[in-house]
Design a protein around this motif. Structure first.
Motif, PDB file in Angstrom:
ATOM      1  N   TYR A 346      45.358  46.621  39.799  1.00 31.17           N
ATOM      2  CA  TYR A 346      45.517  46.890  41.246  1.00 31.17           C
ATOM      3  C   TYR A 346      46.810  47.068  40.873  1.00 31.17           C
ATOM      4  CZ  TYR A 346      48.860  42.623  40.464  1.00 31.17           C
ATOM      5  OH  TYR A 346      49.879  41.799  40.459  1.00 31.17           O
ATOM      6  N   SER A 347      48.140  47.213  39.603  1.00 27.76           N
ATOM      7  CA  SER A 347      49.527  47.205  39.619  1.00 27.76           C
ATOM      8  C   SER A 347      49.416  48.928  39.332  1.00 27.76           C
ATOM      9  CB  SER A 347      49.866  46.779  38.869  1.00 27.76           C
ATOM     10  OG  SER A 347      49.488  46.711  37.785  1.00 27.76           O
ATOM     11  N   ILE A 348      47.763  49.986  39.458  1.00 28.08           N
ATOM     12  CA  ILE A 348      48.676  51.258  39.030  1.00 28.08           C
ATOM     13  C   ILE A 348      48.042  51.425  40.619  1.00 28.08           C
ATOM     14  CG2 ILE A 348      47.928  52.883  37.515  1.00 28.08           C
ATOM     15  CD1 ILE A 348      46.387  51.204  35.754  1.00 28.08           C
ATOM     16  N   ASN A 408      36.690  41.528  48.587  1.00 32.91           N
ATOM     17  CA  ASN A 408      37.243  40.319  47.339  1.00 32.91           C
ATOM     18  C   ASN A 408      38.634  40.402  47.363  1.00 32.91           C
ATOM     19  OD1 ASN A 408      38.148  39.200  44.626  1.00 32.91           O
ATOM     20  ND2 ASN A 408      35.144  39.632  44.725  1.00 32.91           N
ATOM     21  N   PRO A 409      39.337  39.547  47.331  1.00 33.80           N
ATOM     22  CA  PRO A 409      41.096  39.356  47.179  1.00 33.80           C
ATOM     23  C   PRO A 409      41.452  39.774  46.090  1.00 33.80           C
ATOM     24  CG  PRO A 409      40.033  37.301  47.300  1.00 33.80           C
ATOM     25  CD  PRO A 409      38.927  38.093  47.790  1.00 33.80           C
ATOM     26  N   ILE A 413      41.367  47.638  44.890  1.00 25.91           N
ATOM     27  CA  ILE A 413      42.021  48.251  46.447  1.00 25.91           C
ATOM     28  C   ILE A 413      42.693  47.696  47.186  1.00 25.91           C
ATOM     29  CG2 ILE A 413      39.868  49.944  45.962  1.00 25.91           C
ATOM     30  CD1 ILE A 413      38.825  47.958  47.841  1.00 25.91           C
ATOM     31  N   MET A 414      42.765  46.472  46.685  1.00 23.64           N
ATOM     32  CA  MET A 414      43.568  45.367  47.572  1.00 23.64           C
ATOM     33  C   MET A 414      45.631  45.490  46.482  1.00 23.64           C
ATOM     34  SD  MET A 414      41.284  44.375  49.609  1.00 23.64           S
ATOM     35  CE  MET A 414      42.063  43.383  50.514  1.00 23.64           C
ATOM     36  N   ASN A 415      46.499  44.987  47.081  1.00 24.33           N
ATOM     37  CA  ASN A 415      47.593  44.180  47.299  1.00 24.33           C
ATOM     38  C   ASN A 415      47.933  43.835  48.287  1.00 24.33           C
ATOM     39  OD1 ASN A 415      48.751  46.859  48.559  1.00 24.33           O
ATOM     40  ND2 ASN A 415      48.138  47.745  48.114  1.00 24.33           N
ATOM     41  N   ASN A 422      46.358  39.595  43.702  1.00 20.50           N
ATOM     42  CA  ASN A 422      46.373  40.089  42.698  1.00 20.50           C
ATOM     43  C   ASN A 422      46.139  39.144  41.526  1.00 20.50           C
ATOM     44  OD1 ASN A 422      45.872  42.274  44.939  1.00 20.50           O
ATOM     45  ND2 ASN A 422      44.680  42.670  43.524  1.00 20.50           N
ATOM     46  N   LYS A 423      47.447  38.409  41.946  1.00 21.27           N
ATOM     47  CA  LYS A 423      48.832  37.829  40.978  1.00 21.27           C
ATOM     48  C   LYS A 423      47.942  36.408  41.083  1.00 21.27           C
ATOM     49  CE  LYS A 423      52.800  40.034  42.076  1.00 21.27           C
ATOM     50  NZ  LYS A 423      53.664  39.856  42.520  1.00 21.27           N
ATOM     51  N   THR A 424      47.548  35.823  42.052  1.00 20.85           N
ATOM     52  CA  THR A 424      47.282  34.485  41.600  1.00 20.85           C
ATOM     53  C   THR A 424      45.047  34.744  41.395  1.00 20.85           C
ATOM     54  OG1 THR A 424      47.910  33.883  43.958  1.00 20.85           O
ATOM     55  CG2 THR A 424      45.674  32.737  42.883  1.00 20.85           C
ATOM     56  N   GLY A 425      45.097  36.240  41.053  1.00 19.94           N
ATOM     57  CA  GLY A 425      43.493  35.962  40.195  1.00 19.94           C
ATOM     58  C   GLY A 425      44.007  36.388  38.736  1.00 19.94           C
TER      59      GLY A 425
END
Length: 953
Positions: A346-348, A408-409, A413-415, A422-425
């Protein structure tokens, strides 16, 4: 003088059952007192709801009685406050009477009792009038906590036959009452059935009486107590048996005994939770691969070459190399850890690089899970744990999508901007891998068995896995997928994504549990036959009957998962799981090509053949059944219908069942919280205005490969659309992520929604969102002998008391000339058959004034072009009849999609008007377009083409 007691002097003696009676009287006084006062002072007001009042509705609901008006609200709160003291004492006394050394269940039940008391205070003093969301959160928490409280109290009951009998009857009646209560609530909210709310209210009051009555039974047990406290009958010293002891002794080899008859250790529970989270991450990455691949053919309008990355899942072929297999099995935590690249995707920003990261994550994750199963084949307990974690991970993934409206969080494709976690995951993933690395979750448990040479070819086991993997992914990775298969418009005659998605999730959990405890039944040909019937019913039928088939198929797929994987690990893992994932990918392409036939080589051969896909899936699963039966032992064992004894797995199994139960409760909570309010109002009701729009949303993936629902919702809200047609909106396939954008938009915007023709209708989708109730809707597949199918919705809405027809239509492509001619004639007749005022929101692929345009705008259809002078159109058109056209505008898309948003304003109840344009100053303020999109606009959304909206009189 203070009374004497046989054990010494006491200041006072309070019989323990007085605590129960104090709780019962004060609780009943709170509810019944508020009811009597409310009906005496405000009867007509408290029976009134948003649709009907007296005499149609004649009995008030609990919430309207206790929370809306003074003084009944105060009566309720005063007595509930009085009730709180006895309530805490009741929980404490129950703990005293049920507690014994070495047992964790009494402590758990006591904790639940305290939680119920606190949440009761929450929904009591934070009413729905004060804070609707806060009230609902406390209420659903209270109802969810009631389940373990009821079960726990029954299991811990002292040996009092009368008390046990009353608890069983009252508890059963309580949960049985929930079913008709929810049914009549849906009848009221969704179908607006007169009088349904009164019936719902009666069941709601029965629920209250049963809930308080269940706790009143403690009076029969507390008669052994006296407060100071003296236990005069010895029940609290832990020497006598409980109901739970009797049950566990009788059922020690059955499901209940295997779950509750073991010691609970938190470190082992954390191990199980870490494994389940790794399973959740596996399914999150696998389900994200399709949607990131889809971005490229979507923009290339054909095969792009990036489709080859779907083969990322065939990495188990590397396990055919013995040294590499040994290395992977011995270093599983490291292999799991490398799959973090998929979560970091997600960071890309660059889509190509993001797809590469996801592909690598899937590659490593498939390799790790296959190695984990293979490495545990000699250890039944460990193997079952890994299969359970992987399967429950799928359920957790489906619940996450249920909670986040089908996204899905932790997808790439989510941010942070569009709702991603994403960071929590990532943080939880690091904790899970660290727990795995600690060694406790990979330690052996249970006895080892000697190696056995499997019977039959490995390809049969691999094909079984292929069918299983595809079924789990395509049908169960989102709880609303099969519901969209059986949806067929208004009036509602089947399940809805909310709340019935929770039913699908419940069936998943029930199926998995059945497969764990009864694997011999799950892998039998009888079960296969039942599952095949379910698949056929889902494929061929709609509404509730079709959904019942879906639930049967759901249970079968989850039940057969443990026996299939347990069988496959005895073969060479590299080739077996390679075959499984390779043919799974074949089915993924197959089920995509049945709708994408116009863009792929050989596509017409499988055009519109979802039935072939389902048949192939079940035939492959049949291969797996054949292989599993060959390796299941003696015929007597196959027919035993009982699981093999596995004592070493019992404690470990219980942790996964606990997690599964928690997830089921979470699913029910999500269904409750997401239930629609149905109190929607248009933006300009005083002007009787309908603002209608048409938008091709490009499958809710924006130009930079981000999920675009939130940006879409902002633009639709800001342009004040009352009715909007969405095209290219069917996302319920693996390649699109099994999503449903309309759920998010409908809930956030407050609109009724018709999903349109479902994924088994082989179109790219057409949907309708409306601030006005949808009275009726029918779905059409227009003539398409050569090209892709053209979907249409014909809906009738109730706008300001007048019935208006709305048509949403997506025409075929430019290359299919004859298709588009036939479609224009079909739709022209369909629109002409309506004598009501009508609006067409469409994608026509024509030039204004030429060719098929003259079929759409004709005497036969009766439709008029919203602006016949606008010659800069090719795809999107708005037509109308029987309404006063007030305005027309075109709003630029920004980077959300490849198509603009076109908007028309119409006034209901006024005749068609001429073509004379007027300035904005001559139009009433309520009929004007928003000012924010003038000039440069906002977020690159602005009025364009003719720069300003057009107004007509």
């Amino acid at each position: 003088m203070p009374p004497k007691h046989r054990d010494g002097d006491v200041v006072a003696v309070i019989p323990g059952d007085w605590i129960s009676w104090a709780h019962t009287v004060s609780a009943y006084a709170a509810f019944l007192g508020a009811l009597v006062v409310g009906m005496y002072l405000h009867y007509h007001r408290i029976v009134q709801n948003e649709y009907y009042g007296y005499p149609i509705e004649w009995f008030p609901s609990v919430s309207s009685t206790i929370g809306d008006r003074y003084p009944e609200r105060s009566v309720f709160q005063v007595f509930i406050a009085i009730c709180s003291g006895p309530r805490f004492m009741l929980v404490f006394l129950w703990y005293c009477i049920s507690n014994r050394k070495g047992s964790g269940l009494p402590k758990f039940v006591a904790g639940i009792g305290i939680l119920r008391t606190l949440t009761c205070g929450g929904w009591t003093y934070v009413t729905s009038t004060d804070d609707h969301n806060g009230h609902d959160i406390f209420m659903v928490s209270y109802l969810v906590a009631t389940i373990p409280w009821t079960i726990g109290c029954i299991l811990l009951s002292p040996p009092n036959p009368d008390a046990i009998k009353y608890r069983k009857w009252l508890g059963s009646a309580f949960f049985a009452t929930l079913v008709p209560m929810l049914y009549f609530f849906i009848q009221h909210k969704v179908h607006r059935v007169p009088g349904a709310y009164t019936t719902y209210a009666l069941f709601e009051w029965v629920l209250v009486l049963l809930d308080v009555g269940f706790d009143a039974v403690t009076a029969l047990d507390f008669s052994s107590f006296e407060v100071v406290i003296k236990d005069v009958k010895g029940l609290a010293n832990g020497n006598k048996k409980r109901v739970s002891d009797t049950v566990l002794e009788k059922e020690k080899n059955q499901a209940v005994g295997q779950i509750f008859g073991t010691q609970f250790l938190w470190p082992e529970m954390l191990d199980a939770s870490a494994d389940v989270y790794l399973g959740f991450v596996f399914w999150s990455m696998l389900t994200s691969l399709g949607v990131t691949v889809w971005y490229f053919p979507l923009w290339h309008m054909g095969l792009s070459g990036y489709e080859v990355t779907i083969l990322s899942s065939i990495s188990p072929i590397l396990l055919e190399i013995r040294p590499l297999r040994t290395l992977v099995v011995r270093n599983l935590p490291a292999v799991y850890a490398t799959s973090i690249v998929g979560l970091l995707a997600y960071s890309i920003h660059a889509p190509e690089s993001r797809l590469g990261a996801v592909s690598f994550g899937v590659w490593q994750s498939c390799l790790a899970w296959t190695a984990a199963w293979s490495g545990a084949k000699n250890n039944p307990a460990k193997l079952e744990a890994k299969i359970s974690a992987w399967s429950i991970g799928l359920i957790a993934s489906s619940i996450a999508k249920f909670a986040f409206q089908t996204n899905n969080p932790i997808w790439p494709i989510m941010n942070e901007v569009n709702g991603g976690w994403n960071k929590t995951g990532l943080f939880v993933f690091v904790l899970a891998v660290a727990k795995l690395w600690s060694g406790s979750s990979t330690s052996d448990s249970g006895s080892r068995q000697g190696s056995e040479k499997p019977k039959g070819p490995s390809v049969l086991a691999g094909l079984g896995l292929a069918g299983l993997f595809f079924g789990l992914h395509s049908l169960l990775s989102d709880s609303s997928t099969m519901i969209s298969w059986v949806w067929d418009g208004y009036p509602i005659r089947g399940p809805m994504a909310v709340p019935h998605g929770a039913w699908t999730i419940f069936a998943m959990g029930a199926g998995l549990t059945f497969g764990l405890f009864y694997p011999n039944v799950a892998r039998s040909w009888t079960a296969f036959g039942v599952g095949s019937v379910g698949a056929a019913v889902l494929t061929l039928f709609q509404h509730w009957f079709g959904y019942y088939g879906a639930l049967v198929l759901t249970m079968y797929l989850m039940a057969v998962t443990p026996p299939f994987i347990s069988n496959a690990v005895w073969f060479a893992p590299g080739r077996t799981f390679f075959v499984g994932f390779f043919f799974y990918n074949f089915l993924v392409l197959f089920h995509c090509w049945v709708v994408a036939y116009a863009f792929v080589p050989g596509g017409p051969l499988v055009r519109e053949h979802t039935d072939w896909v389902m048949t192939t899936m079940m035939l492959m699963i049949g291969c797996g059944v054949f292989s599993a039966l060959q390796n299941s032992g003696t015929p007597a064992k196959q027919q035993s219908f009982r699981p093999a004894a596995n004592p070493a797995a019992r404690r470990q199994r219980s942790y996964y069942i606990y997690i599964l139960l928690f997830l089921q409760l979470l699913s029910a909570s999500v269904a409750y919280m997401r239930f629609p309010s149905y109190n929607y109002t248009p933006y300009h009701k005083d002007e009787k205005l309908i603002t209608a729009g048409i938008w091709t949303i490009h499958f809710s993936i924006d130009n930079d490969m981000w999920s675009s629902e939130r940006r879409m919702e902002s633009l639709i809200r800001e342009t004040e659309l009352d009715v909007v047609g969405l095209l290219e909106s069917d996302l319920q396939r693996i390649i699109m992520g099994n999503r449903d954008t309309t759920q998010y938009l409908a809930e956030e915007l407050g609109m009724w929604v018709d999903y349109g023709p479902g994924p088994n209708k082989h179109t790219w989708g057409a949907a309708l969102l409306s601030k006005f109730p949808i009275v009726n809707s029918t779905h059409h597949l227009l003539p398409s002998p050569q090209g892709e199918l053209a979907p249409a919705i014909h809906a009738t809405i109730d706008a300001y008391g007048e019935l208006i027809d709305v048509f949403v239509f997506h025409s075929g492509q430019e290359e299919d000339v004859e298709d588009r001619r036939l479609q224009s004639e079909y739709l022209s007749k369909l629109m002409g058959s309506s004598t009501r005022p009508s609006i067409l929101l469409s994608y026509l692929v024509i030039e204004p004034g030429k060719g098929n345009y003259n079929n759409f705008v004709s005497e036969e259809s009766g439709m008029l072009d919203i602006d016949s002078t606008d010659d800069d159109r090719w795809c999107e058109y708005i037509l109308y009849k029987g309404l006063k056209r007030s305005g027309y505008a075109r709003v630029s898309r920004s980077t959300i999609t490849d198509t603009e948003l076109q908007i028309g304003k119409f006034v209901v109840g006024q005749p068609e008007n001429g073509n004379r344009l007027v300035s904005e100053e001559e139009v009433a303020p309520g009929l004007r377009f928003p000012q924010m999109f003038k000039g440069d606009g906002v977020r690159d959304h602005r009025y364009h083409v003719f720069d300003e909206p057009k107004y007509y009189i």
